[in-house]
Design a protein around this motif. Structure first.
Motif, PDB file in Angstrom:
ATOM      1  N   LEU A 152      12.388  -2.233   8.887  1.00  0.00           N
ATOM      2  CA  LEU A 152      12.915  -1.513   7.726  1.00  0.00           C
ATOM      3  C   LEU A 152      11.993  -1.663   6.518  1.00  0.00           C
ATOM      4  CD1 LEU A 152      16.754  -2.256   7.899  1.00  0.00           C
ATOM      5  CD2 LEU A 152      15.474  -0.328   8.856  1.00  0.00           C
ATOM      6  N   ALA A 153      11.415  -2.852   6.349  1.00  0.00           N
ATOM      7  CA  ALA A 153      10.480  -3.058   5.240  1.00  0.00           C
ATOM      8  C   ALA A 153       9.299  -2.099   5.352  1.00  0.00           C
ATOM      9  CB  ALA A 153       9.997  -4.506   5.220  1.00  0.00           C
ATOM     10  N   HIS A 154       8.842  -1.867   6.570  1.00  0.00           N
ATOM     11  CA  HIS A 154       7.717  -0.947   6.771  1.00  0.00           C
ATOM     12  C   HIS A 154       8.109   0.481   6.402  1.00  0.00           C
ATOM     13  CE1 HIS A 154       3.933   0.252   9.021  1.00  0.00           C
ATOM     14  NE2 HIS A 154       4.524   1.421   8.777  1.00  0.00           N
ATOM     15  N   ILE A 155       9.267   0.917   6.855  1.00  0.00           N
ATOM     16  CA  ILE A 155       9.683   2.292   6.570  1.00  0.00           C
ATOM     17  C   ILE A 155       9.746   2.537   5.068  1.00  0.00           C
ATOM     18  CG2 ILE A 155      11.588   3.940   6.740  1.00  0.00           C
ATOM     19  CD1 ILE A 155      12.232   2.773   9.482  1.00  0.00           C
ATOM     20  N   VAL A 156      10.364   1.615   4.338  1.00  0.00           N
ATOM     21  CA  VAL A 156      10.469   1.777   2.885  1.00  0.00           C
ATOM     22  C   VAL A 156       9.087   1.701   2.243  1.00  0.00           C
ATOM     23  CG1 VAL A 156      11.431   0.836   0.752  1.00  0.00           C
ATOM     24  CG2 VAL A 156      12.807   0.854   2.841  1.00  0.00           C
ATOM     25  N   GLY A 157       8.294   0.699   2.637  1.00  0.00           N
ATOM     26  CA  GLY A 157       6.974   0.531   2.044  1.00  0.00           C
ATOM     27  C   GLY A 157       6.084   1.739   2.252  1.00  0.00           C
ATOM     28  N   ASP A 158       6.045   2.250   3.466  1.00  0.00           N
ATOM     29  CA  ASP A 158       5.217   3.417   3.760  1.00  0.00           C
ATOM     30  C   ASP A 158       5.707   4.648   2.999  1.00  0.00           C
ATOM     31  OD1 ASP A 158       2.902   3.236   5.192  1.00  0.00           O
ATOM     32  OD2 ASP A 158       3.691   4.104   7.030  1.00  0.00           O
ATOM     33  N   SER A 159       7.013   4.816   2.944  1.00  0.00           N
ATOM     34  CA  SER A 159       7.575   5.984   2.265  1.00  0.00           C
ATOM     35  C   SER A 159       7.234   5.984   0.782  1.00  0.00           C
ATOM     36  CB  SER A 159       9.096   6.017   2.449  1.00  0.00           C
ATOM     37  OG  SER A 159       9.437   6.146   3.817  1.00  0.00           O
ATOM     38  N   LEU A 160       7.224   4.812   0.171  1.00  0.00           N
ATOM     39  CA  LEU A 160       6.930   4.720  -1.257  1.00  0.00           C
ATOM     40  C   LEU A 160       5.442   4.845  -1.547  1.00  0.00           C
ATOM     41  CD1 LEU A 160       9.385   1.864  -2.293  1.00  0.00           C
ATOM     42  CD2 LEU A 160       9.609   4.297  -2.792  1.00  0.00           C
ATOM     43  N   ILE A 161       4.609   4.128  -0.798  1.00  0.00           N
ATOM     44  CA  ILE A 161       3.178   4.141  -1.102  1.00  0.00           C
ATOM     45  C   ILE A 161       2.558   5.495  -0.768  1.00  0.00           C
ATOM     46  CG2 ILE A 161       2.256   3.309   1.102  1.00  0.00           C
ATOM     47  CD1 ILE A 161       1.182   2.125  -2.410  1.00  0.00           C
ATOM     48  N   LYS A 162       3.148   6.217   0.207  1.00  0.00           N
ATOM     49  CA  LYS A 162       2.622   7.529   0.584  1.00  0.00           C
ATOM     50  C   LYS A 162       3.360   8.670  -0.117  1.00  0.00           C
ATOM     51  CE  LYS A 162       0.930   5.949   5.066  1.00  0.00           C
ATOM     52  NZ  LYS A 162       1.076   5.983   6.547  1.00  0.00           N
ATOM     53  N   VAL A 164       6.306   9.718   0.058  1.00  0.00           N
ATOM     54  CA  VAL A 164       7.382  10.412   0.760  1.00  0.00           C
ATOM     55  C   VAL A 164       8.658  10.285  -0.068  1.00  0.00           C
ATOM     56  CG1 VAL A 164       8.777  10.463   2.873  1.00  0.00           C
ATOM     57  CG2 VAL A 164       6.316   9.994   3.001  1.00  0.00           C
ATOM     58  N   ARG A 165       8.787   9.126  -0.729  1.00  0.00           N
ATOM     59  CA  ARG A 165       9.883   8.868  -1.664  1.00  0.00           C
ATOM     60  C   ARG A 165       9.295   8.435  -2.998  1.00  0.00           C
ATOM     61  NH1 ARG A 165      15.091  10.041  -1.349  1.00  0.00           N
ATOM     62  NH2 ARG A 165      15.630   8.085  -2.381  1.00  0.00           N
ATOM     63  N   SER A 166       9.981   8.766  -4.079  1.00  0.00           N
ATOM     64  CA  SER A 166       9.588   8.238  -5.381  1.00  0.00           C
ATOM     65  C   SER A 166      10.189   6.843  -5.522  1.00  0.00           C
ATOM     66  CB  SER A 166      10.095   9.146  -6.500  1.00  0.00           C
ATOM     67  OG  SER A 166      11.511   9.236  -6.458  1.00  0.00           O
ATOM     68  N   GLY A 167       9.646   6.066  -6.450  1.00  0.00           N
ATOM     69  CA  GLY A 167      10.234   4.745  -6.644  1.00  0.00           C
ATOM     70  C   GLY A 167       9.269   3.682  -7.109  1.00  0.00           C
ATOM     71  N   ILE A 168       7.956   3.929  -6.963  1.00  0.00           N
ATOM     72  CA  ILE A 168       7.002   2.979  -7.522  1.00  0.00           C
ATOM     73  C   ILE A 168       6.015   3.729  -8.404  1.00  0.00           C
ATOM     74  CG2 ILE A 168       7.181   1.374  -5.577  1.00  0.00           C
ATOM     75  CD1 ILE A 168       4.384   2.298  -4.721  1.00  0.00           C
ATOM     76  N   THR A 169       5.576   3.059  -9.443  1.00  0.00           N
ATOM     77  CA  THR A 169       4.617   3.644 -10.373  1.00  0.00           C
ATOM     78  C   THR A 169       3.268   2.977 -10.157  1.00  0.00           C
ATOM     79  OG1 THR A 169       5.381   2.043 -12.031  1.00  0.00           O
ATOM     80  CG2 THR A 169       6.329   4.245 -12.109  1.00  0.00           C
ATOM     81  N   LEU A 170       2.294   3.767  -9.743  1.00  0.00           N
ATOM     82  CA  LEU A 170       0.955   3.232  -9.515  1.00  0.00           C
ATOM     83  C   LEU A 170      -0.053   4.365  -9.639  1.00  0.00           C
ATOM     84  CD1 LEU A 170      -0.748   0.747  -8.670  1.00  0.00           C
ATOM     85  CD2 LEU A 170      -0.519   1.536  -6.307  1.00  0.00           C
ATOM     86  N   ASP A 171      -0.997   4.197 -10.546  1.00  0.00           N
ATOM     87  CA  ASP A 171      -2.069   5.177 -10.707  1.00  0.00           C
ATOM     88  C   ASP A 171      -3.377   4.408 -10.806  1.00  0.00           C
ATOM     89  OD1 ASP A 171      -3.666   7.319 -11.133  1.00  0.00           O
ATOM     90  OD2 ASP A 171      -2.850   7.873 -13.087  1.00  0.00           O
ATOM     91  N   HIS A 307       3.221  -5.061 -10.812  1.00  0.00           N
ATOM     92  CA  HIS A 307       4.519  -4.449 -11.088  1.00  0.00           C
ATOM     93  C   HIS A 307       4.911  -3.507  -9.950  1.00  0.00           C
ATOM     94  CE1 HIS A 307       7.901  -2.886 -13.374  1.00  0.00           C
ATOM     95  NE2 HIS A 307       7.495  -1.660 -13.067  1.00  0.00           N
ATOM     96  N   ALA A 308       3.934  -2.763  -9.426  1.00  0.00           N
ATOM     97  CA  ALA A 308       4.216  -1.868  -8.298  1.00  0.00           C
ATOM     98  C   ALA A 308       4.659  -2.670  -7.076  1.00  0.00           C
ATOM     99  CB  ALA A 308       2.983  -1.031  -7.971  1.00  0.00           C
ATOM    100  N   LEU A 309       4.037  -3.818  -6.848  1.00  0.00           N
ATOM    101  CA  LEU A 309       4.449  -4.667  -5.729  1.00  0.00           C
ATOM    102  C   LEU A 309       5.875  -5.179  -5.935  1.00  0.00           C
ATOM    103  CD1 LEU A 309       1.232  -6.785  -5.030  1.00  0.00           C
ATOM    104  CD2 LEU A 309       2.132  -4.892  -3.665  1.00  0.00           C
ATOM    105  N   TRP A 310       6.190  -5.543  -7.174  1.00  0.00           N
ATOM    106  CA  TRP A 310       7.555  -5.984  -7.476  1.00  0.00           C
ATOM    107  C   TRP A 310       8.552  -4.854  -7.196  1.00  0.00           C
ATOM    108  CZ3 TRP A 310      10.943  -3.922 -11.109  1.00  0.00           C
ATOM    109  CH2 TRP A 310      12.134  -4.637 -11.289  1.00  0.00           C
ATOM    110  N   GLU A 311       8.209  -3.638  -7.612  1.00  0.00           N
ATOM    111  CA  GLU A 311       9.082  -2.490  -7.345  1.00  0.00           C
ATOM    112  C   GLU A 311       9.279  -2.301  -5.844  1.00  0.00           C
ATOM    113  OE1 GLU A 311       8.460   0.742 -10.871  1.00  0.00           O
ATOM    114  OE2 GLU A 311       6.724   0.400  -9.573  1.00  0.00           O
ATOM    115  N   MET A 312       8.225  -2.542  -5.076  1.00  0.00           N
ATOM    116  CA  MET A 312       8.307  -2.396  -3.631  1.00  0.00           C
ATOM    117  C   MET A 312       9.309  -3.393  -3.047  1.00  0.00           C
ATOM    118  SD  MET A 312       6.848  -0.465  -1.275  1.00  0.00           S
ATOM    119  CE  MET A 312       5.164  -0.034  -1.722  1.00  0.00           C
ATOM    120  N   GLY A 313       9.198  -4.650  -3.453  1.00  0.00           N
ATOM    121  CA  GLY A 313      10.133  -5.656  -2.961  1.00  0.00           C
ATOM    122  C   GLY A 313      11.571  -5.326  -3.310  1.00  0.00           C
TER     123      GLY A 313
END
Length: 355
Positions: A152-162, A164-171, A307-313
């Motif tokens: 489940l951690a992988h599904i959420v992590g991949d969805s956010l970094i790619k 697929v879902r919004s939820g982390i701020t990283l530029d 901060h993006a890593l914190w959002e991921m967790g």
């Protein structure tokens, strides 16, 4: 960052967030930590296999689905690597097309199978049924539960970094997930966050991860097997039992090749001291446009990478909570508090004079 360094870090941080929230599954995760981290990588990325064979040395090289024109070992020619199974031979791209969407659920399906995509708001229900089936169909034992939470951690992590879902701020260097910024994310995660702040021993973590066994429940959540249990009742489509032998061979190959990749990755991410500064691998620097390691760290800081890593967790642990809410036995796992040796001594020790 979505390779093994990224995904294990996402799972590590989710474990810490789950601990802070006192989720009942925390003891299961930490008693079976290698399986938890294995689920966060091997539980989804079924393309972990060679891309090619170095003609000069005969060694397998590359990473499945990533094009490779010359050997990273010698600079010489390469020939395509093939997975041989029964009477057929498969290229990594074929394996990817066949199984990637089945593991990632919410994205990654081929156009012909896109109708099987699990909507994001159905993901907690899907996962809850897998957890219930894990107990009902696969019997006692908590190792598989840790593996599932890693998945489940992988599904959420991949969805956010790619995205697929919004939820982390990283530029960073033009985006959230680009060829130019991935080396920065990997190196900063490996050294600045992992080794320095979290005091991780990456080599041991990755070694233990790759040595974990195949979990039969993975075939169930990928719907590669006979339809059964609560999952089949609520998600009756897309089951493909005819691919079970092939998937078992793929999962075996994933673990075999990851054991080969681990020392290569440790070497690739190593830093070499040059005076008072540190130098990274030249190829990684080239991919970033020639940044030095110091400049990579500065770029990560400007992008507020931590901060993006914190959002991921935080995002991953939300799904953990949603699943626990839906699966009663996960709410009543045995209390992890055990008697200390001092307590045992107080109860059991008898003085010689009392005999």
């Amino acid at each position: 960052m979505s390779g093994i360094i990224g995904h294990t870090m996402y799972a590590i941080l989710a474990g810490k967030a789950a601990t802070q929230k006192k989720l009942p599954i925390v003891p299961v995760i930490y008693r079976n930590y290698a399986s938890y981290l294995a689920g966060s990588y091997l539980g989804c990325d079924i393309q972990i296999m060679p891309e090619a064979v170095c003609v000069d040395t005969g060694q397998e090289v590359g990473f499945g689905t990533a094009p490779l024109n010359q050997s990273p070992l010698t600079g010489g020619e390469v020939k395509p690597w093939l997975l041989k199974f029964e009477t057929r031979e498969y290229r990594p791209r074929e394996i990817h097309r066949q199984f990637y969407g089945r593991a990632h659920l919410v994205f990654g399906w081929t156009p012909a199978e896109r109708k099987n995509t699990v909507p994001w708001d159905h993901l907690p229900d899907y996962a809850a049924m897998v957890f219930q089936d894990a107990k009902d169909l696969y019997g006692p034992g908590e190792r598989k539960l840790a593996y599932l939470f890693g998945w489940l951690a992988h599904i959420v992590g991949d969805s956010l970094i790619k995205s697929v879902r919004s939820g982390i701020t990283l530029d960073m260097l033009g985006g959230k997930y680009t060829p130019a910024n991935r080396p920065i994310q990997d190196l900063v995660t490996f050294h600045e966050v992992g080794r320095k702040e979290l005091r991780l021993d990456w080599y041991n973590l990755l070694t233990d991860l790759a040595e974990t066994p195949i979990e039969p429940v993975q075939l169930h959540y990928m719907r590669v097997g006979q339809p059964r249990g609560m999952l089949a009742a609520d998600f009756p489509d897309a089951w493909a039992p005819q691919y079970e032998p092939l998937l078992l061979r793929v999962l075996e190959e994933n673990r075999r090749y990851q054991k080969i990749r681990n020392p290569r990755l440790i070497k690739k991410y190593a830093l070499i001291q040059s005076g008072t500064s540190w130098k990274c691998d030249e190829e990684l620097s080239r991919k970033t446009g020639g940044l030095t390691y110091k400049e990579m760290v500065e770029a990560a800081d400007r992008a507020q990478f931590r901060h993006a890593l914190w959002e991921m967790g935080e995002a991953i642990v939300v799904l953990f909570e949603q699943v626990i809410e839906r699966v009663p036995y996960l709410q009543t796992l045995p209390n992890a508090t055990k008697p200390t040796w001092d307590e045992i001594t107080a109860r059991w020790k008898k003085s010689k004079s009392s005999k």
